[in-house]
Design an enzyme around this catalytic site. Structure first.
Site, PDB file in Angstrom:
ATOM      1  N   CYS A 104       0.849  -1.185   0.000  1.00 58.70           N
ATOM      2  CA  CYS A 104       0.000   0.000   0.000  1.00 58.70           C
ATOM      3  C   CYS A 104       0.884   1.234   0.000  1.00 58.70           C
ATOM      4  CB  CYS A 104      -0.902  -0.017   1.237  1.00 58.70           C
ATOM      5  SG  CYS A 104      -2.006   1.399   1.364  1.00 58.70           S
ATOM      6  N   HIS A 146      -9.057  -3.745  -2.321  1.00 54.54           N
ATOM      7  CA  HIS A 146      -8.139  -2.928  -1.538  1.00 54.54           C
ATOM      8  C   HIS A 146      -8.608  -1.472  -1.501  1.00 54.54           C
ATOM      9  CE1 HIS A 146      -3.880  -1.896  -0.260  1.00 54.54           C
ATOM     10  NE2 HIS A 146      -4.293  -0.718  -0.713  1.00 54.54           N
ATOM     11  N   GLU A 147      -8.950  -0.919  -2.660  1.00 51.33           N
ATOM     12  CA  GLU A 147      -9.372   0.484  -2.725  1.00 51.33           C
ATOM     13  C   GLU A 147     -10.723   0.691  -2.046  1.00 51.33           C
ATOM     14  OE1 GLU A 147      -7.075   2.506  -3.363  1.00 51.33           O
ATOM     15  OE2 GLU A 147      -5.753   1.024  -4.275  1.00 51.33           O
ATOM     16  N   HIS A 150     -10.138   0.986   1.607  1.00 49.74           N
ATOM     17  CA  HIS A 150      -9.663   2.322   2.005  1.00 49.74           C
ATOM     18  C   HIS A 150     -10.830   3.266   2.274  1.00 49.74           C
ATOM     19  CE1 HIS A 150      -5.357   2.441   2.019  1.00 49.74           C
ATOM     20  NE2 HIS A 150      -5.257   1.914   0.810  1.00 49.74           N
TER      21      HIS A 150
END
Length: 179
Positions: A104, A146-147, A150
């Site tokens: 990341c 993953h995004e 976030h």
């Protein structure tokens, strides 16, 4: 010949938000204004992602708590996926769960085996407010998950458990940027 502009060419590189900043731990707000400010943010996200040599970047990683991310990421067949999603919703994850290396830009220099589904579907909007659906497989599915994490206030390290998680916690504690 390429038609249209290259994403990020008109953007400015913004400083990255690192783990420890509260912006990474808060759920981001929905975008309600699809005006020029949003287009500028998307351009800046692309410019910042490319400068940091990443494959995806969420708005809170540059300190903006809005539900937006950009990506320029290959899948496992080396097919390039390039785009952005505003107000994304991870509507499906399926297939097999694979543990693979994940890093990341907000945890620079670190990587850990993280479990993710090998297929993901994200729905949202473009910068102009048009609906968009993005399907990802393999590494690109990992990027989409993953995004989306976030924007919900999570980082990949939250998904790493057991001895891998303990090792990653020690590495985070020793990292120069975490002090």
């Amino acid at each position: 010949m390429r038609h249209g502009s290259i994403p990020g060419v008109h953007g400015r590189v913004r400083p990255l938000t690192l783990l420890g900043d509260s912006c990474l731990r808060e759920r981001c707000e929905d975008v309600t204004d699809f005006g020029p400010g949003l287009a500028t943010l998307v351009e800046d996200l692309f410019a910042t992602m490319y400068a940091a040599q990443g494959v995806g970047l969420a708005a809170n990683q540059v300190g903006v708590p809005l539900r937006v991310f950009v990506y320029d990421c290959p899948d496992d067949d080396d097919v390039r996926h390039l785009g952005h999603v505003v107000n994304p919703r991870l509507v499906a994850t399926d297939g097999i769960v694979l543990r693979g290396p994940e890093g990341c830009l907000s945890l620079p220099g670190l990587e850990a085996g993280t479990e993710r589904y090998d297929h993901a579907v994200v729905e949202g909007f473009t910068v102009t407010g048009e609906p968009v659906t993005v399907h990802g497989t393999g590494f690109f599915a990992r990027c989409l998950q993953h995004e989306c994490d976030h924007l919900a206030g999570r980082v990949y390290a939250d998904r790493v458990t057991g001895w891998r998680g303990r090792r990653l916690e020690r590495q985070i504690g020793r990292a120069a940027w975490s002090r």
